[in-house]
Design a protein around this motif. Structure first.
Motif, mmCIF file in Angstrom:
data_model
loop_
_atom_site.group_PDB
_atom_site.id
_atom_site.type_symbol
_atom_site.label_atom_id
_atom_site.label_comp_id
_atom_site.label_asym_id
_atom_site.label_seq_id
_atom_site.Cartn_x
_atom_site.Cartn_y
_atom_site.Cartn_z
ATOM 1 N N THR A 117 0.852 -1.198 0.000
ATOM 2 C CA THR A 117 0.000 0.000 0.000
ATOM 3 C C THR A 117 0.884 1.242 0.000
ATOM 4 O O THR A 117 1.866 1.315 0.737
ATOM 5 C CB THR A 117 -0.914 0.031 1.235
ATOM 6 O OG1 THR A 117 -1.670 -1.171 1.307
ATOM 7 C CG2 THR A 117 -1.875 1.226 1.157
ATOM 8 N N ALA A 118 0.514 2.218 -0.832
ATOM 9 C CA ALA A 118 1.205 3.510 -0.858
ATOM 10 C C ALA A 118 0.372 4.546 -0.113
ATOM 11 O O ALA A 118 -0.848 4.612 -0.278
ATOM 12 C CB ALA A 118 1.424 3.963 -2.295
ATOM 13 N N ASP A 119 1.032 5.347 0.709
ATOM 14 C CA ASP A 119 0.368 6.428 1.444
ATOM 15 C C ASP A 119 1.105 7.729 1.154
ATOM 16 O O ASP A 119 2.235 7.926 1.581
ATOM 17 C CB ASP A 119 0.376 6.128 2.945
ATOM 18 C CG ASP A 119 -0.415 7.159 3.753
ATOM 19 O OD1 ASP A 119 -0.942 8.112 3.153
ATOM 20 O OD2 ASP A 119 -0.505 7.000 4.986
ATOM 21 N N THR A 120 0.448 8.626 0.416
ATOM 22 C CA THR A 120 1.051 9.922 0.081
ATOM 23 C C THR A 120 0.444 11.064 0.889
ATOM 24 O O THR A 120 0.766 12.227 0.643
ATOM 25 C CB THR A 120 0.873 10.222 -1.416
ATOM 26 O OG1 THR A 120 -0.535 10.312 -1.714
ATOM 27 C CG2 THR A 120 1.493 9.126 -2.268
ATOM 28 N N ALA A 121 -0.430 10.739 1.835
ATOM 29 C CA ALA A 121 -1.106 11.776 2.625
ATOM 30 C C ALA A 121 -0.658 11.733 4.078
ATOM 31 O O ALA A 121 -1.464 11.838 5.004
ATOM 32 C CB ALA A 121 -2.619 11.611 2.527
ATOM 33 N N LYS A 122 0.644 11.587 4.300
ATOM 34 C CA LYS A 122 1.178 11.546 5.648
ATOM 35 C C LYS A 122 1.115 12.924 6.289
ATOM 36 O O LYS A 122 1.340 13.947 5.640
ATOM 37 C CB LYS A 122 2.624 11.063 5.622
ATOM 38 C CG LYS A 122 2.815 9.692 4.992
ATOM 39 C CD LYS A 122 2.186 8.591 5.809
ATOM 40 C CE LYS A 122 2.897 8.405 7.124
ATOM 41 N NZ LYS A 122 2.300 7.321 7.941
ATOM 42 N N GLY A 123 0.814 12.956 7.571
ATOM 43 C CA GLY A 123 0.785 14.220 8.294
ATOM 44 C C GLY A 123 2.184 14.691 8.641
ATOM 45 O O GLY A 123 3.124 13.903 8.756
ATOM 46 N N GLY A 124 2.327 16.001 8.781
ATOM 47 C CA GLY A 124 3.588 16.565 9.216
ATOM 48 C C GLY A 124 4.519 16.997 8.117
ATOM 49 O O GLY A 124 5.549 17.626 8.391
ATOM 50 N N ASP A 125 4.199 16.669 6.849
ATOM 51 C CA ASP A 125 5.034 17.173 5.768
ATOM 52 C C ASP A 125 4.405 18.439 5.183
ATOM 53 O O ASP A 125 3.404 18.938 5.694
ATOM 54 C CB ASP A 125 5.254 16.109 4.691
ATOM 55 C CG ASP A 125 3.948 15.553 4.130
ATOM 56 O OD1 ASP A 125 2.866 16.035 4.532
ATOM 57 O OD2 ASP A 125 4.008 14.633 3.291
ATOM 58 N N ASP A 126 4.977 18.967 4.111
ATOM 59 C CA ASP A 126 4.551 20.262 3.580
ATOM 60 C C ASP A 126 3.533 20.167 2.453
ATOM 61 O O ASP A 126 2.761 21.099 2.229
ATOM 62 C CB ASP A 126 5.771 21.048 3.080
ATOM 63 C CG ASP A 126 6.780 21.310 4.181
ATOM 64 O OD1 ASP A 126 6.350 21.775 5.257
ATOM 65 O OD2 ASP A 126 7.979 21.042 3.977
#
Length: 339
Positions: A117-126
């Motif tokens: 699974t790919a997750d591109t909506a991680k919190g804490g980045d810009d």
């Protein structure tokens, strides 16, 4: 990739393994059933133990064997995921199909399939990337090859890995045009054992290789790792000025006076500009002064057939600056005479 990769399809690997299934699984990696690996003894290995009793009988020593106790080693479900990128990946805003690279390793002791699974909506980045697509490294070279590597489809070609075997995985995603210089984005890949995952020690009865149980190991049979994109943008500002020197020792723009033009290119941002070229047309009612081009105070020739950066084609001057990183300037001058 260490070991070989096979699609799962509709194959159920659970239960007692037939000879054909055994041969198929062996193609996933070179595994001896008595060999040890990172997780210990291979799942399905039988541990045999027989005790003996001996005593002195009327006719001499007597040895009696106990019954043999057989314990089949259960499958331990473990996986690790690691980023294969050496650091932040420099990209421009608006770039498409940018690649992050990972390695998924089966650290369990049985042949196991994994859901990715790919997750591109991680919190804490810009910012978040979009349109993420996962690819499997078909040719096992660690580099994404368009048209060669295989798009991953959950439930269709989940990677099956032998103990200690690995597969390279790529995530391709798009950079938003709104991302600005210096911003970072996190892209995470996770791999989960299809047999089961959860709290270490959780057991799945009869679902391990060789007919034993499958037991969740210390990783929870669920691994993840992240790679990062970094926007390294650059822009150029070009400022032109002119100085007049007349033939009478003054600065009047009269016929016969010389105009010295100065072009200052200032590059800003944390990235670089590639193949930066500066051109300037010779103004009407003036005549270019041959061999007058300079770059950073050094004279350039008018010919475009030589090795230096300057040229004059009869109507404009040109200077090729190549790749210029942000934070630097380049100063160009040339002269004309008022007709």
């Amino acid at each position: 990739m260490t070991g070989c990769l096979q699609p799962v399809g509709a194959i159920a690997k659970r239960g007692a393994m037939t000879l054909a299934a055994t041969l198929s699984v062996m193609t996933l990696g070179t595994v001896g059933m008595s060999a040890a690996n990172a997780a210990g003894t291979i799942a399905g290995t039988d541990i045999l133990n027989t005790a003996q009793a001996s005593y002195d009988g009327p006719g001499g020593p007597v040895v009696i064997d106990s019954n043999t106790v057989t314990i089949t080693v259960d499958e331990l479900l473990d996986v690790t995921v690691a980023s294969a990128d050496p650091g932040d990946i420099a990209v421009d805003s608006g770039a498409t199909q940018q690649v992050t690279t990972y390695q998924v390793t089966n650290t369990g002791n049985g042949n196991e399939a994994f859901t990715l699974t790919a997750d591109t909506a991680k919190g804490g980045d810009d910012f978040d990337t979009s349109n993420a697509v996962i690819y499997l490294d078909t040719d096992d070279n660690g580099v994404f090859d368009p048209g060669v590597d295989t798009i991953y489809s959950p439930g269709s070609n989940d990677p099956v890995l032998a103990p200690d075997a690995s597969v390279n995985v790529f995530i391709l995603s798009d950079i938003p045009v709104s991302a600005t210089d210096g911003q970072r984005a996190e892209v995470e890949l996770s791999a989960v054992a299809i047999t089961g995952s959860g709290t270490p020690g959780t057991s799945f009865a009869g679902q391990g290789d060789g007919g034993g149980d499958a037991v969740v190991g210390s990783t929870g049979a669920d691994g993840e790792a992240s790679s990062f994109f970094l926007i390294q943008a650059a822009q150029v500002a070009l400022v032109k000025s002119a100085t007049v020197t007349d033939q009478f020792g003054g600065n009047q723009p009269v016929p016969g006076a010389t105009i010295t033009y100065q072009l200052v290119a200032t590059i800003t941002g944390s990235g670089s500009l590639t193949n930066l070229n500066i051109t300037d047309d010779i103004p009407t009612d003036t005549t270019y002064t041959a061999e007058s081009i300079t770059l950073e105070g050094a004279n350039l020739t008018d010919s475009d057939a030589d090795a230096d950066a300057g040229s004059f084609d009869g109507s404009e001057i040109a200077v090729s600056l190549g790749t210029v990183p942000g934070g630097q300037t380049r100063t160009i001058t040339f002269q004309v005479t008022i007709d």
